[in-house]
Write an enzyme that holds these catalytic residues in place. Sequence first.
Site, PDB file in Angstrom:
ATOM      1  N   GLY A  17      39.709  32.308  40.373  1.00  0.00           N
ATOM      2  CA  GLY A  17      40.890  33.288  39.955  1.00  0.00           C
ATOM      3  C   GLY A  17      41.722  33.748  41.203  1.00  0.00           C
ATOM      4  O   GLY A  17      41.479  32.955  42.522  1.00  0.00           O
ATOM      5  N   ASN A  18      42.249  34.981  41.307  1.00  0.00           N
ATOM      6  CA  ASN A  18      43.234  35.579  42.384  1.00  0.00           C
ATOM      7  C   ASN A  18      42.283  34.677  43.733  1.00  0.00           C
ATOM      8  O   ASN A  18      42.821  34.432  44.848  1.00  0.00           O
ATOM      9  CB  ASN A  18      43.976  36.317  41.995  1.00  0.00           C
ATOM     10  CG  ASN A  18      44.716  37.497  43.268  1.00  0.00           C
ATOM     11  OD1 ASN A  18      43.650  37.668  44.255  1.00  0.00           O
ATOM     12  ND2 ASN A  18      45.683  36.712  43.876  1.00  0.00           N
TER      13      ASN A  18
ATOM     14  N   GLY B 242      33.881  30.959  40.907  1.00  0.00           N
ATOM     15  CA  GLY B 242      34.941  32.041  40.356  1.00  0.00           C
ATOM     16  C   GLY B 242      36.374  30.769  40.917  1.00  0.00           C
ATOM     17  O   GLY B 242      35.667  30.630  42.140  1.00  0.00           O
TER      18      GLY B 242
ATOM     19  N   LYS C 223      39.209  54.266  40.625  1.00  0.00           N
ATOM     20  CA  LYS C 223      39.068  52.960  40.545  1.00  0.00           C
ATOM     21  C   LYS C 223      39.634  53.736  38.785  1.00  0.00           C
ATOM     22  O   LYS C 223      39.210  54.497  38.230  1.00  0.00           O
ATOM     23  CB  LYS C 223      37.567  52.432  40.296  1.00  0.00           C
ATOM     24  CG  LYS C 223      37.665  50.630  39.698  1.00  0.00           C
ATOM     25  CD  LYS C 223      38.434  50.116  41.292  1.00  0.00           C
ATOM     26  CE  LYS C 223      38.551  48.204  41.369  1.00  0.00           C
ATOM     27  NZ  LYS C 223      38.401  47.954  41.685  1.00  0.00           N
TER      28      LYS C 223
HETATM   29  P1  NAD Z   1      40.427  37.010  38.293  1.00  0.00           P
HETATM   30  O1  NAD Z   1      40.806  37.383  37.001  1.00  0.00           O
HETATM   31  O2  NAD Z   1      41.668  36.294  38.950  1.00  0.00           O
HETATM   32  O3  NAD Z   1      39.203  35.202  38.193  1.00  0.00           O
HETATM   33  C1  NAD Z   1      38.016  35.896  38.120  1.00  0.00           C
HETATM   34  C2  NAD Z   1      37.679  34.438  38.097  1.00  0.00           C
HETATM   35  O4  NAD Z   1      35.705  34.625  37.365  1.00  0.00           O
HETATM   36  C3  NAD Z   1      38.320  33.379  37.314  1.00  0.00           C
HETATM   37  O5  NAD Z   1      37.987  31.896  37.490  1.00  0.00           O
HETATM   38  C4  NAD Z   1      37.040  33.767  36.019  1.00  0.00           C
HETATM   39  O6  NAD Z   1      36.936  32.277  35.146  1.00  0.00           O
HETATM   40  C5  NAD Z   1      36.232  34.040  36.577  1.00  0.00           C
HETATM   41  N1  NAD Z   1      34.343  34.462  36.131  1.00  0.00           N
HETATM   42  C6  NAD Z   1      34.874  35.379  35.507  1.00  0.00           C
HETATM   43  N2  NAD Z   1      33.498  35.315  34.446  1.00  0.00           N
HETATM   44  C7  NAD Z   1      32.599  34.458  35.442  1.00  0.00           C
HETATM   45  C8  NAD Z   1      31.331  33.725  35.144  1.00  0.00           C
HETATM   46  N3  NAD Z   1      30.295  35.060  34.425  1.00  0.00           N
HETATM   47  N4  NAD Z   1      30.940  32.933  36.211  1.00  0.00           N
HETATM   48  C9  NAD Z   1      31.971  31.631  36.865  1.00  0.00           C
HETATM   49  N5  NAD Z   1      32.536  32.434  37.044  1.00  0.00           N
HETATM   50  C10 NAD Z   1      33.083  33.660  35.896  1.00  0.00           C
HETATM   51  O7  NAD Z   1      39.723  37.948  39.152  1.00  0.00           O
HETATM   52  P2  NAD Z   1      40.318  37.847  40.578  1.00  0.00           P
HETATM   53  O8  NAD Z   1      41.514  39.111  41.084  1.00  0.00           O
HETATM   54  O9  NAD Z   1      40.364  37.019  41.395  1.00  0.00           O
HETATM   55  O10 NAD Z   1      39.009  38.868  41.052  1.00  0.00           O
HETATM   56  C11 NAD Z   1      37.110  38.605  41.295  1.00  0.00           C
HETATM   57  C12 NAD Z   1      36.653  39.549  41.964  1.00  0.00           C
HETATM   58  O11 NAD Z   1      37.182  40.285  43.262  1.00  0.00           O
HETATM   59  C13 NAD Z   1      36.128  40.649  41.311  1.00  0.00           C
HETATM   60  O12 NAD Z   1      35.347  41.434  41.263  1.00  0.00           O
HETATM   61  C14 NAD Z   1      37.028  41.708  41.515  1.00  0.00           C
HETATM   62  O13 NAD Z   1      36.495  43.560  41.344  1.00  0.00           O
HETATM   63  C15 NAD Z   1      36.722  41.490  43.317  1.00  0.00           C
HETATM   64  N6  NAD Z   1      38.140  41.743  43.932  1.00  0.00           N
HETATM   65  C16 NAD Z   1      39.966  41.562  43.478  1.00  0.00           C
HETATM   66  C17 NAD Z   1      40.443  41.965  44.205  1.00  0.00           C
HETATM   67  C18 NAD Z   1      42.333  41.653  44.231  1.00  0.00           C
HETATM   68  O14 NAD Z   1      43.021  41.966  44.773  1.00  0.00           O
HETATM   69  N7  NAD Z   1      42.429  40.602  43.537  1.00  0.00           N
HETATM   70  C19 NAD Z   1      40.298  42.704  45.386  1.00  0.00           C
HETATM   71  C20 NAD Z   1      39.003  43.445  45.468  1.00  0.00           C
HETATM   72  C21 NAD Z   1      38.239  42.527  45.178  1.00  0.00           C
END
Ligand code: NAD
Length: 428
Positions: free
Chosen positions: A221-222, A219, A107
Amino acid sequence: MASKNFNAFEMAQKQFDSVAEMLNLDQATKDLLRNPMREYHFSIPVKMDDGTVKVFRGFRVQHNDARGPGKGGIRFHPQETIDTVRALAMWMTWKTAVVDIPLGGSKGGVICDPHHLSMKEQEQICRGWVRQLSKDIGPLRDVPAPDVMTSAQHMLWMLDEYEIITGNKYPGLITGKPVGMGGSLGRTEATGYGVIFTLREALKELGIDPKKTKASVQGFGNVAQYAIELYLKLGGTVIAVSCWDQDDQTSYTFLKKDGIDFPKLLSITDQFGGINKDKAKALGYEILHGDAWIEQDVDILLPCALENQINSETVKKIQKNVKVIAEGANGPTTPEADAVIKERGIFMIPDFLANAGGVTCSYFEQVQSNMNYYWEKEEVLSKLDVKMTSAFLSVSELARTKKLYMRDAAYVIAIDRVAQACKERGWV
Ligand code: NAD
């Protein structure tokens, strides 16, 4: 990102220790696996748009590569800490092992806030990160990817810098690249869809019809967005989502008891997964405090934002009807909260299984990049479904037969595979 009282690495080690005990691992294997094999800490000087130079702190942690080259994302976050990166690297080792792909766990991160950086400044951070690590990463060594607040564009800058340094084309260096520039179709959807592939199997096992279920999501996001898209396709109803509000520096929950209108909600959401409060209000959403997503009377909770969200305090707010928690985020549940969830008999799909769709598709991207031949989206997503479903079934079967909590069963399978690889290589 660590808070005052929460250390993700201590939590990851605690989880490891209890499974190591269960597996009766010898001391050397325990010593090897409870710490990263290698880690890099460095400074990245950046010429800011206003003419000043600012120095950012960057990290890469390679936890274990006994089963293959390291694999893991790079986060940009103002509260990034080395212990968070260590924990996430360790979780990547277990994640690649539980879905049985031939990769290890790494990471990376940079302490920075992309909200306050121009694209030119972000590009310099990306290129600086690669310059510091060009000898220690590579398609056969350690393969980075995007994570929180990093995108396909960031990956392409990093790849470009690596190719400038090495003088060769290495599309397999990094994953999460733009489609058409070595990226895989389906990667954007992969993590969120993967969460729902495992949720679908869990509901099947519990004899619950997805069409009769309601979910609340942390959340937007993605991960959350694609999880919601596929869950809605299965016929479920999402009544709440939450996100971070950049202006107010706090989080909010958006509630609509008869179900969110997903496309409309997307249309008022920014690139960071932040929903516009005023527009949401106008669309009829109740806007509640950040923790309200966990207090909803639903069947399914999908924590898809950050670590440490279901803890000894918030776990008390989980309603009695909740039957399944599928962890889209990494490390959203603390061991204290896990004990309560276990006791209450809620079916837990642990993070490193539920969200392994991203790394599985990254692995597919790496395979395609190394072959320089790219598959159709349907092929990628159906291969993903096969991998995720079979990983889920192995874990749930072990959990059933050995009467283990799902997280423990997933750990047993993953840690055992990594320990075996270390042994077979003669490391311990
Ligand atoms: P992202 O940045 O696209 O989205 C994050 C979301 O969480 C956003 O909507 C943001 O507003 C929200 N957020 C942030 N802080 C917050 C809080 N305190 N309360 C409520 N919402 C909050 O990120 P992502 O890619 O969707 O990743 C989210 C999680 O999934 C992370 O833990 C990441 O490590 C994990 N993850 C992501 C992937 C990937 O492929 N994107 C893969 C495995 C794990």
